[in-house]
Structures are given as C-alpha cells and as structure tokens.
Design an enzyme around this catalytic site. Structure first.
Site, PDB file in Angstrom:
ATOM      1  N   GLY A   1       0.737  -1.427   0.000  1.00  0.00           N
ATOM      2  CA  GLY A   1       0.337   0.177  -0.046  1.00  0.00           C
ATOM      3  C   GLY A   1       0.921   0.971  -0.067  1.00  0.00           C
ATOM      4  O   GLY A   1       1.873   1.135   0.870  1.00  0.00           O
TER       5      GLY A   1
ATOM      6  N   ARG B   1       0.983  -5.325  -5.116  1.00  0.00           N
ATOM      7  CA  ARG B   1       1.422  -6.141  -4.047  1.00  0.00           C
ATOM      8  C   ARG B   1       1.264  -7.878  -5.152  1.00  0.00           C
ATOM      9  O   ARG B   1       0.321  -7.528  -5.818  1.00  0.00           O
ATOM     10  CB  ARG B   1       0.277  -6.418  -3.275  1.00  0.00           C
TER      11      ARG B   1
ATOM     12  N   ASP C   1       5.319  -4.744   6.154  1.00  0.00           N
ATOM     13  CA  ASP C   1       6.189  -5.976   6.387  1.00  0.00           C
ATOM     14  C   ASP C   1       5.882  -6.806   5.049  1.00  0.00           C
ATOM     15  O   ASP C   1       6.562  -8.129   5.166  1.00  0.00           O
ATOM     16  CB  ASP C   1       4.809  -6.624   7.544  1.00  0.00           C
TER      17      ASP C   1
ATOM     18  N   THR D   1       4.632   2.874   5.393  1.00  0.00           N
ATOM     19  CA  THR D   1       2.850   2.158   5.799  1.00  0.00           C
ATOM     20  C   THR D   1       2.559   3.489   6.217  1.00  0.00           C
ATOM     21  O   THR D   1       2.831   4.188   7.465  1.00  0.00           O
ATOM     22  CB  THR D   1       2.689   0.854   6.041  1.00  0.00           C
TER      23      THR D   1
ATOM     24  N   ASP E   1       0.384   2.894   8.335  1.00  0.00           N
ATOM     25  CA  ASP E   1      -0.252   1.664   9.658  1.00  0.00           C
ATOM     26  C   ASP E   1       0.499   2.040  11.064  1.00  0.00           C
ATOM     27  O   ASP E   1       0.194   1.430  11.642  1.00  0.00           O
ATOM     28  CB  ASP E   1      -0.828   0.060   9.061  1.00  0.00           C
TER      29      ASP E   1
ATOM     30  N   ASP F   1       3.138   0.293  11.535  1.00  0.00           N
ATOM     31  CA  ASP F   1       2.628  -1.369  11.991  1.00  0.00           C
ATOM     32  C   ASP F   1       4.128  -2.007  12.114  1.00  0.00           C
ATOM     33  O   ASP F   1       4.169  -3.647  12.051  1.00  0.00           O
ATOM     34  CB  ASP F   1       1.251  -2.876  11.476  1.00  0.00           C
TER      35      ASP F   1
ATOM     36  N   ARG G   1      -4.947  -1.367   8.995  1.00  0.00           N
ATOM     37  CA  ARG G   1      -4.857  -3.299   9.640  1.00  0.00           C
ATOM     38  C   ARG G   1      -5.321  -4.267  10.336  1.00  0.00           C
ATOM     39  O   ARG G   1      -6.271  -3.384  11.368  1.00  0.00           O
ATOM     40  CB  ARG G   1      -3.729  -3.792   8.398  1.00  0.00           C
TER      41      ARG G   1
HETATM   42  O1  F6P Z   1      -1.678  -1.680   5.026  1.00  0.00           O
HETATM   43  C1  F6P Z   1      -2.261  -0.029   4.412  1.00  0.00           C
HETATM   44  C2  F6P Z   1      -3.347   0.101   4.536  1.00  0.00           C
HETATM   45  O2  F6P Z   1      -3.987   1.165   3.368  1.00  0.00           O
HETATM   46  C3  F6P Z   1      -4.127  -0.803   5.433  1.00  0.00           C
HETATM   47  O3  F6P Z   1      -4.802   0.781   6.268  1.00  0.00           O
HETATM   48  C4  F6P Z   1      -6.093  -1.366   4.516  1.00  0.00           C
HETATM   49  O4  F6P Z   1      -6.132  -2.030   5.181  1.00  0.00           O
HETATM   50  C5  F6P Z   1      -5.065  -1.824   3.142  1.00  0.00           C
HETATM   51  O5  F6P Z   1      -3.855  -1.006   2.786  1.00  0.00           O
HETATM   52  C6  F6P Z   1      -6.178  -1.475   2.003  1.00  0.00           C
HETATM   53  O6  F6P Z   1      -5.557  -2.125   0.567  1.00  0.00           O
HETATM   54  P1  F6P Z   1      -5.878  -1.775  -0.176  1.00  0.00           P
HETATM   55  O7  F6P Z   1      -4.982  -0.398  -0.923  1.00  0.00           O
HETATM   56  O8  F6P Z   1      -5.220  -3.122  -1.855  1.00  0.00           O
HETATM   57  O9  F6P Z   1      -7.075  -2.285  -0.153  1.00  0.00           O
END
Ligand code: F6P
Length: 320
Positions: free
Chosen positions: A11, A72, A103, A126, A128, A130, A172
């Site tokens: 992300g 990803r 991660d 990120t 997050d 995290d 997340r």
């Molecule tokens: O890891 C970053 C993040 O924005 C999280 O907070 C969220 O759960 C996820 O990515 C959303 O992913 P995507 O953009 O693939 O929907």
C-alpha cells in the site's frame, strides 16, 4: 557499491516519493548510480528498471503516492519468481537494493536476501505504523492528519444534530491510526484491536456521557476490529440507538506528505544508502527516540509491533 536500485511496494503512503528522492540523491552524491524499479516486486520481475538522475526525483518531495508506482505480488512468495527478479538486477550490475514498504515488502526482501549476494535494506513505508524496529513509519503522520481533519468536520455536524458517529479508519490489524487520531480529535471512544472492549461497555459509556450532558459522540473504530456498518447495526439492534457512520477509506492514503513525513523519509533514505555503502545486508532502518537505528529484517519480522497502551489510558481519562 557502484549501482543501487530502489522500489516502493505494498500500500502506498505519503512520503514514499520523498524517500525515493533521498535514496537516489544520496546515492548520486556518493558516486553511486541509482535505478528506480517501477511497480514494486512486480516491476522487478518484469524488468521495469530505469536509471534515475538527480532531476528525475525533482519536484516530488511534496507529492503523495509514489511516482515509481506500487503493487502487491502474491507470486513473489515463489522462489522461481524471485529468481527472475535477481536475474534482472544482476543483468544491470545492481549491487544494492532499497525496498520501501510494510511487512509484506520486508518478507519479500528477506527471502530475496537469502538467495543473492545483492545487499538489501528495508525502509518502513506504510500509513499503518505497524512495523517493529521503528517508532514511526513513513506516511503515518500524514494519514493521521488527514483523519483528524475529517473527524473535525464530522464533529461539526454531529454536534449540530446531536448524533453519535462511528468513524472507521485504516490500520489493518494495528490500532495506531485510530488511537492517535482519537486522542488528537478528542473523540469520546476509541476501539482498537489491542484493547478490545465489549459493545455493552461501549454503549454504557455513551449512555453515561449523555447523562452527563454530552449530546453527541464520536467513536473511532479501527478497521482491524470490525466494520463500521456492522458495529452500527449491532448498536441499533441491541440498544435501539441510531448511529451514523463514515468509512474514511483510501482518502487516508493520499495527499501531500506532512513536514514530519518528508523529514523522516529523507533521513531514513539517506541512512539506508549509508548502510549499503558499509555493505550491510538484510536489515531495515527505523527511528527510535529520534535516533536512526537499524535492525535485522529477520528480527523485525519476528517481533510484533507494540502499541503503547499508556496512550490509550490517556484517551480514557480525557474523554470523560
Ligand atoms: O497497509 C496499508 C493499508 O492502507 C491498510 O491500512 C488497509 O487495510 C489496506 O492497505 C488496504 O489495501 P488496498 O489498498 O489493497 O485495499
């Protein structure tokens, strides 16, 4: 170290551009050629790697997202796929790789590092927050500010109409964004995975607050606990209380990076290249107590990021 490459993966987060700029410029400053990999590990496998000059990273420190693009790639868990990535780097004579992401990105980097002599350094990017091995990740501060700005707006209407609002935020499995945003916006309740409370307790607090004269309430809900529509439906069904909800969604991932994120990205990018020059490998950079630190990727991935629950206690005391 004569040639290094940099990529952004997972992300995206505000400040990734500033991070890439820092890596590229530090490399060039030190007489090292810099290469950008487009669309994360996907681009690494597809050979989308381009030499970058100083000017290629001009005018991006202020921009959200990542000009390199991100992705990803599930298949990167397969050794054969990683082998293609290594071949593509080798073809260009690249000796060092900086990966910026969360991660999942670190996991890919660790696997790669076991299969090649190319030196790899991770940078935490990120929203997050995290990742262990750092107090803050690149993008967290900007996302926090975006959330706080949005909550302030919702509070205006919640107050006018004397309503209860649930605001679902990203993160997340981590509650950092929810907790920090909840405190910064003076929210009445913060629901995070690290400190679960029953819905009965939550509603009881709403009722007590109303008895004390609070006519509106803001509940910040971390996405890692449940979804806002689900929580609103349970509260309505069990207690007959009408609750409005807002899911902030991807707005949290965009926007110009804050000054704090630009500085963090610039410091970490510079440090990552410094480590590559010292031939360090399979490590990630971070910031702890405002000091730049590095730690083995393996250790970072084995250590769970810990949210300081004393901060949660503060929120409880201040939201009475
Ligand atoms: O890891 C970053 C993040 O924005 C999280 O907070 C969220 O759960 C996820 O990515 C959303 O992913 P995507 O953009 O693939 O929907």
């Amino acid at each position: 170290m004569r040639k290094i490459a940099v990529l952004t993966s997972g992300g995206d987060s505000p400040g990734m551009n500033a991070a890439v700029r820092s890596v590229v410029r530090t490399a060039i400053f030190n007489g090292i050629e810099a290469y950008g990999v487009y669309h994360g590990y996907k681009g690494l496998v597809e050979g989308k790697i381009k030499k970058l000059e100083c000017g290629d990273v001009g005018n991006i420190i202020n921009r959200g997202g990542t000009f390199l693009g991100s992705a990803r790639l599930e298949q990167f868990k397969e050794k054969e796929v990683r082998n293609i990535a290594i071949k593509n780097l080798k073809k260009l004579g690249i000796e060092g790789l900086v990966v910026i992401g969360g991660d999942g990105t670190y996991r890919g980097a660790l696997a790669l590092s076991k299969e090649t002599d190319i030196k790899i350094i991770g940078m935490p990017g990120t929203i997050d927050n995290d990742i262990s091995g750092t107090d803050f990740t690149i993008g967290f501060d900007t996302a926090l500010n975006t959330i706080v700005e949005s909550i302030d707006k919702i509070r205006d209407t919640a107050s006018s109409h004397e309503r209860v609002f649930i605001i679902e935020v990203m993160g997340r499995d981590a509650g950092d964004l929810a907790l920090y945003a909840g405190i910064a916006s003076g929210s009445e309740s913060i629901i995070i995975p690290e400190k679960k409370e029953s819905i009965d307790t939550l509603v009881e607090r709403l009722i007590q607050a109303e008895k004390r004269g609070k006519k509106h309430s803001i509940i910040i809900l971390a996405e890692g606990v449940m979804s806002a529509p689900d929580l609103a439906a349970i509260i309505k069904e069990k207690y007959g209380i009408n609750v409005k909800y807002t899911i902030l969604g991807h707005i949290q991932r965009g926007g110009a990076p804050s000054g704090i994120d630009r500085i963090l990205a610039s410091r970490l990018g510079n440090y990552a290249v410094e480590l590559l020059i010292k031939n360090e490998n399979a490590k990630a950079v971070g910031i702890k107590n405002n000091k730049l630190v590095n730690e083995k990727l393996e250790k970072i991935l084995k250590t769970k990021h810990k949210l300081d629950l004393k901060i949660f206690e503060i929120s409880r005391q201040l939201s009475i």
